[in-house]
Design an enzyme around this catalytic site. Structure first.
Site, PDB file in Angstrom:
ATOM      1  N   ARG A 214      30.029 -10.218  19.811  1.00 33.87           N
ATOM      2  CA  ARG A 214      28.782 -10.374  19.049  1.00 33.87           C
ATOM      3  C   ARG A 214      27.818 -11.276  19.793  1.00 33.87           C
ATOM      4  O   ARG A 214      28.208 -12.132  20.572  1.00 33.87           O
ATOM      5  CB  ARG A 214      29.068 -10.915  17.650  1.00 33.87           C
ATOM      6  CG  ARG A 214      28.513 -12.289  17.358  1.00 33.87           C
ATOM      7  CD  ARG A 214      27.764 -12.366  16.026  1.00 33.87           C
ATOM      8  NE  ARG A 214      26.542 -11.571  16.008  1.00 33.87           N
ATOM      9  CZ  ARG A 214      25.782 -11.404  14.924  1.00 33.87           C
ATOM     10  NH1 ARG A 214      26.128 -11.959  13.772  1.00 33.87           N
ATOM     11  NH2 ARG A 214      24.685 -10.696  14.968  1.00 33.87           N
TER      12      ARG A 214
ATOM     13  N   ARG B  74      20.704 -24.557   9.169  1.00 30.42           N
ATOM     14  CA  ARG B  74      20.232 -23.522  10.099  1.00 30.42           C
ATOM     15  C   ARG B  74      21.181 -22.327  10.094  1.00 30.42           C
ATOM     16  O   ARG B  74      21.468 -21.720  11.137  1.00 30.42           O
ATOM     17  CB  ARG B  74      20.086 -24.079  11.523  1.00 30.42           C
ATOM     18  CG  ARG B  74      19.111 -25.233  11.647  1.00 30.42           C
ATOM     19  CD  ARG B  74      17.694 -24.831  11.292  1.00 30.42           C
ATOM     20  NE  ARG B  74      16.754 -25.947  11.404  1.00 30.42           N
ATOM     21  CZ  ARG B  74      15.519 -25.937  10.947  1.00 30.42           C
ATOM     22  NH1 ARG B  74      15.053 -24.850  10.335  1.00 30.42           N
ATOM     23  NH2 ARG B  74      14.729 -26.970  11.086  1.00 30.42           N
ATOM     24  N   HIS B  75      21.648 -21.971   8.898  1.00 30.31           N
ATOM     25  CA  HIS B  75      22.626 -20.882   8.770  1.00 30.31           C
ATOM     26  C   HIS B  75      22.452 -20.259   7.389  1.00 30.31           C
ATOM     27  O   HIS B  75      22.742 -20.900   6.371  1.00 30.31           O
ATOM     28  CB  HIS B  75      24.042 -21.436   8.933  1.00 30.31           C
ATOM     29  CG  HIS B  75      25.071 -20.382   9.221  1.00 30.31           C
ATOM     30  ND1 HIS B  75      25.482 -19.463   8.285  1.00 30.31           N
ATOM     31  CD2 HIS B  75      25.774 -20.111  10.357  1.00 30.31           C
ATOM     32  CE1 HIS B  75      26.396 -18.666   8.817  1.00 30.31           C
ATOM     33  NE2 HIS B  75      26.592 -19.038  10.077  1.00 30.31           N
TER      34      HIS B  75
ATOM     35  N   ARG C 232       0.788  -1.236   0.000  1.00 32.45           N
ATOM     36  CA  ARG C 232       0.000   0.000   0.000  1.00 32.45           C
ATOM     37  C   ARG C 232       0.824   1.293   0.000  1.00 32.45           C
ATOM     38  O   ARG C 232       0.316   2.325  -0.444  1.00 32.45           O
ATOM     39  CB  ARG C 232      -0.923   0.032   1.229  1.00 32.45           C
ATOM     40  CG  ARG C 232      -1.933  -1.088   1.267  1.00 32.45           C
ATOM     41  CD  ARG C 232      -2.764  -1.040   2.566  1.00 32.45           C
ATOM     42  NE  ARG C 232      -3.549   0.171   2.669  1.00 32.45           N
ATOM     43  CZ  ARG C 232      -4.745   0.336   2.105  1.00 32.45           C
ATOM     44  NH1 ARG C 232      -5.276  -0.640   1.385  1.00 32.45           N
ATOM     45  NH2 ARG C 232      -5.411   1.461   2.262  1.00 32.45           N
TER      46      ARG C 232
ATOM     47  N   THR D  65      33.918 -14.186   7.740  1.00 33.64           N
ATOM     48  CA  THR D  65      32.875 -14.657   8.631  1.00 33.64           C
ATOM     49  C   THR D  65      31.525 -14.164   8.110  1.00 33.64           C
ATOM     50  O   THR D  65      31.470 -13.344   7.184  1.00 33.64           O
ATOM     51  CB  THR D  65      33.116 -14.166  10.074  1.00 33.64           C
ATOM     52  OG1 THR D  65      32.200 -14.831  10.961  1.00 33.64           O
ATOM     53  CG2 THR D  65      32.937 -12.658  10.180  1.00 33.64           C
TER      54      THR D  65
ATOM     55  N   SER E  32     -16.309   9.511   3.546  1.00 37.84           N
ATOM     56  CA  SER E  32     -16.945   8.673   4.557  1.00 37.84           C
ATOM     57  C   SER E  32     -17.956   7.772   3.861  1.00 37.84           C
ATOM     58  O   SER E  32     -18.661   8.214   2.940  1.00 37.84           O
ATOM     59  CB  SER E  32     -17.648   9.529   5.616  1.00 37.84           C
ATOM     60  OG  SER E  32     -18.496   8.741   6.424  1.00 37.84           O
TER      61      SER E  32
ATOM     62  N   ARG F  41      -2.752   9.291   7.288  1.00 41.68           N
ATOM     63  CA  ARG F  41      -1.878   8.168   6.921  1.00 41.68           C
ATOM     64  C   ARG F  41      -0.438   8.460   7.339  1.00 41.68           C
ATOM     65  O   ARG F  41       0.260   7.582   7.861  1.00 41.68           O
ATOM     66  CB  ARG F  41      -1.957   7.910   5.418  1.00 41.68           C
ATOM     67  CG  ARG F  41      -1.142   6.725   4.948  1.00 41.68           C
ATOM     68  CD  ARG F  41      -1.356   6.437   3.467  1.00 41.68           C
ATOM     69  NE  ARG F  41      -2.702   5.935   3.207  1.00 41.68           N
ATOM     70  CZ  ARG F  41      -3.141   5.584   1.999  1.00 41.68           C
ATOM     71  NH1 ARG F  41      -2.327   5.692   0.946  1.00 41.68           N
ATOM     72  NH2 ARG F  41      -4.360   5.131   1.832  1.00 41.68           N
TER      73      ARG F  41
ATOM     74  N   ARG G  71      16.193  -7.526  10.922  1.00 39.67           N
ATOM     75  CA  ARG G  71      15.469  -7.895   9.710  1.00 39.67           C
ATOM     76  C   ARG G  71      14.110  -7.190   9.646  1.00 39.67           C
ATOM     77  O   ARG G  71      13.594  -6.905   8.563  1.00 39.67           O
ATOM     78  CB  ARG G  71      15.244  -9.409   9.648  1.00 39.67           C
ATOM     79  CG  ARG G  71      16.504 -10.237   9.449  1.00 39.67           C
ATOM     80  CD  ARG G  71      16.163 -11.723   9.601  1.00 39.67           C
ATOM     81  NE  ARG G  71      17.360 -12.539   9.728  1.00 39.67           N
ATOM     82  CZ  ARG G  71      17.939 -13.188   8.729  1.00 39.67           C
ATOM     83  NH1 ARG G  71      17.429 -13.102   7.502  1.00 39.67           N
ATOM     84  NH2 ARG G  71      19.016 -13.920   8.925  1.00 39.67           N
TER      85      ARG G  71
ATOM     86  N   SER H   8      19.670 -10.201  15.273  1.00 42.15           N
ATOM     87  CA  SER H   8      19.412 -10.558  13.886  1.00 42.15           C
ATOM     88  C   SER H   8      17.955 -10.419  13.482  1.00 42.15           C
ATOM     89  O   SER H   8      17.625  -9.697  12.538  1.00 42.15           O
ATOM     90  CB  SER H   8      19.888 -11.987  13.624  1.00 42.15           C
ATOM     91  OG  SER H   8      19.619 -12.367  12.298  1.00 42.15           O
TER      92      SER H   8
ATOM     93  N   HIS I  38      -1.148  27.611  22.253  1.00 44.19           N
ATOM     94  CA  HIS I  38      -2.076  26.775  23.032  1.00 44.19           C
ATOM     95  C   HIS I  38      -3.374  26.506  22.252  1.00 44.19           C
ATOM     96  O   HIS I  38      -4.416  26.229  22.842  1.00 44.19           O
ATOM     97  CB  HIS I  38      -2.413  27.420  24.385  1.00 44.19           C
ATOM     98  CG  HIS I  38      -1.227  27.981  25.089  1.00 44.19           C
ATOM     99  ND1 HIS I  38      -0.381  27.209  25.846  1.00 44.19           N
ATOM    100  CD2 HIS I  38      -0.718  29.236  25.117  1.00 44.19           C
ATOM    101  CE1 HIS I  38       0.590  27.965  26.334  1.00 44.19           C
ATOM    102  NE2 HIS I  38       0.412  29.209  25.901  1.00 44.19           N
TER     103      HIS I  38
END
Length: 475
Positions: A320, A76-77, A11, A102, A280, A294, A329, A325, A150
């Site tokens: 670290r 898993r990496h 959007r 690394t 409306s 918005r 993201r 992580s 004010h």
């Protein structure tokens, strides 16, 4: 349609910013980093062939995401998943991809590239908002309007001068953005804990080669500055600072929309309202400030993210820890995407904003007689009157006029009362001349001109090639 879709993508945000944080841009940058690493390592004497580098380059663009997902499920990496995916596509080079590096080598450096490029996209948006605001301010620099303190009527200002307040806030953000871009450092090549220990062996203890690798790689990706020291990752203060900057931009935009929504309620200024737009579903007459609302909604979201990045930066452990992580993201891309949308909407508003001058004048004339009482008292004293007696006379007339306005809903008749009071000796014709609203706006017009000439125009000239951005709403 059975899974969640991010509204920022569907959007709000621009295609340019969406691409900046897209998987293709991210993982192609990973591969560009691996290619540059191999090339510089080859130049420094490592056993890497031209054929290996050619194969890396030939397979840099097309990424097999299905295979990468399979590898990540197995390992898993994410980085190793893409190392193996790239290696399958470029088998000759499989053994030298990511050599000595690394995970943060590709992950952190790519994050910094996306942050820099995201800021450059926002700079373009901000320059256009500043151009639109400055044009608006100059157009209406002489148009008197009620000032508010004010949210109560106060001394007059001008419509253009008020716009410079919105512009001033954004200018402060722009200066911060420029400084951030100028001083942003690349992580470069630092090794597992920042000591470059893996390169000690690769380069036979030659530290000068490690320094050359670090600086040359950073230079290739457009960074003049590189972190002198790091742990495994770049300092997460960078993330906290950039999200704080994005929050500041959001704050400025929100302030603008607060003012505009109040002015639209007064029917003095309105944001664009398209021919077929519906305000409306129930009340057909309504012209709701949906663009401003918005912006307000997105701005609140961005401001909330600054706390998240601050918590991450403050709770990192030693060299670290991985509890940054998932947060990164989510936080970094969405903060950029939301501010991108905010600035697009702001430009869209300024391209079609409407000023109702007669309505503004009506509100001025309802309040101006009260504001003129100080002048009337001074003129009466000059004519020989007693200040305390005059003050009491004016006070009584003011209270009666105020009562007519508030309790009976009638027009402000204070001037008529004063003109008909024969005890007052001031020149009645001179009074009517002085009650020109432009006599009450101080130096607002020249302040507007000077501010734009001295502080805004130099920026607009510097970035003239960025001006002219199309600012259509996605929905």
């Amino acid at each position: 349609m059975n899974s969640y879709k991010n509204p920022l993508e569907e959007r709000y945000s621009s295609e340019e910013m969406l691409y900046n944080f897209s998987p293709n841009n991210k993982f192609r940058n990973w591969r560009k980093l691996w290619i540059a690493l191999a090339e510089i390592e080859k130049d420094l004497g490592l056993d890497i062939s031209d054929e290996q580098i050619i194969q890396l380059k030939e397979n840099a663009e097309e990424i097999n995401y299905e295979k990468a997902a399979e590898y990540e499920k197995k390992f898993r990496h994410d980085v190793m998943a893409h190392v193996h995916t790239y290696g399958d596509a470029a088998p000759l080079a499989k053994g030298i991809i990511h050599l000595g590096a690394t995970s943060a080598f590709v992950g952190d450096n790519t994050d910094l590239i996306q942050i820099r490029d995201g800021l450059l996209l926002l700079r373009k948006q901000m320059v256009n908002v500043m151009k639109n605001l400055s044009d608006f301010a100059l157009q209406y620099k002489d148009l008197p309007t009620l000032g508010f303190t004010h949210y109560q009527p106060a001394q007059l200002t001008t419509v253009g001068k008020r716009a410079t307040l919105w512009l001033q806030s954004l200018l402060l953000d722009f200066e911060e953005l420029e400084f951030f871009i100028e001083t942003l450092r690349f992580r470069g090549v630092k090794g597992t804990t920042g000591t470059a220990a893996s390169f000690l062996e690769l380069f036979d203890g030659d530290y000068s080669k490690v320094k050359h690798l670090d600086k040359e790689l950073s230079k290739r990706f457009g960074f003049d500055k590189v972190f002198g020291v790091s742990g495994q990752t770049y300092d997460r203060k960078i993330d906290a600072k950039v999200v704080a900057l994005l929050s500041n931009i959001a704050q400025s935009a929100h302030k603008f929309t607060n003012d505009l929504r109040l002015l639209q309620n007064l029917k003095e200024i309105e944001e664009p309202f398209e021919k077929n737009q519906i305000g409306s579903s129930a009340m057909a007459y309504k012209r709701n400030p949906m663009r401003s609302e918005r912006i307000g909604a997105l701005a609140k979201f961005v401001m909330s993210l600054s706390t998240s990045s601050a918590m991450v930066a403050s709770t990192q452990w030693f060299e670290r820890t991985l509890d940054d992580s998932a947060n990164k993201r989510l936080t970094i891309p969405q903060a950029f995407l939301a501010v991108d949308a905010i600035l697009m909407i702001w430009n869209n508003i300024m391209n079609g904003i409407v000023v109702y001058e007669n309505r503004i004048k009506k509100h001025i004339m309802e309040e101006l007689p009260f504001m003129a009482t100080e002048y009337i008292i001074m003129e009466e004293v000059k004519a020989g009157g007693d200040r305390q007696e005059i003050h009491e006379t004016i006070r009584v007339h003011s209270m009666e006029a105020s009562k007519k306005v508030k309790e009976e809903g009638k027009e402000n008749d204070l001037l008529e009362r004063i003109l008909n009071d024969h005890s007052l000796k001031l020149d009645k014709s001179k009074l009517m001349e002085v009650l020109d609203p432009k006599m009450f706006i101080g130096f607002a017009p020249i302040q507007t001109e000077e501010f734009i000439e001295n502080e805004v125009t130099p920026i607009l000239k510097k970035y003239a090639d960025l001006i002219g951005l199309k600012a259509d709403l996605k929905v």
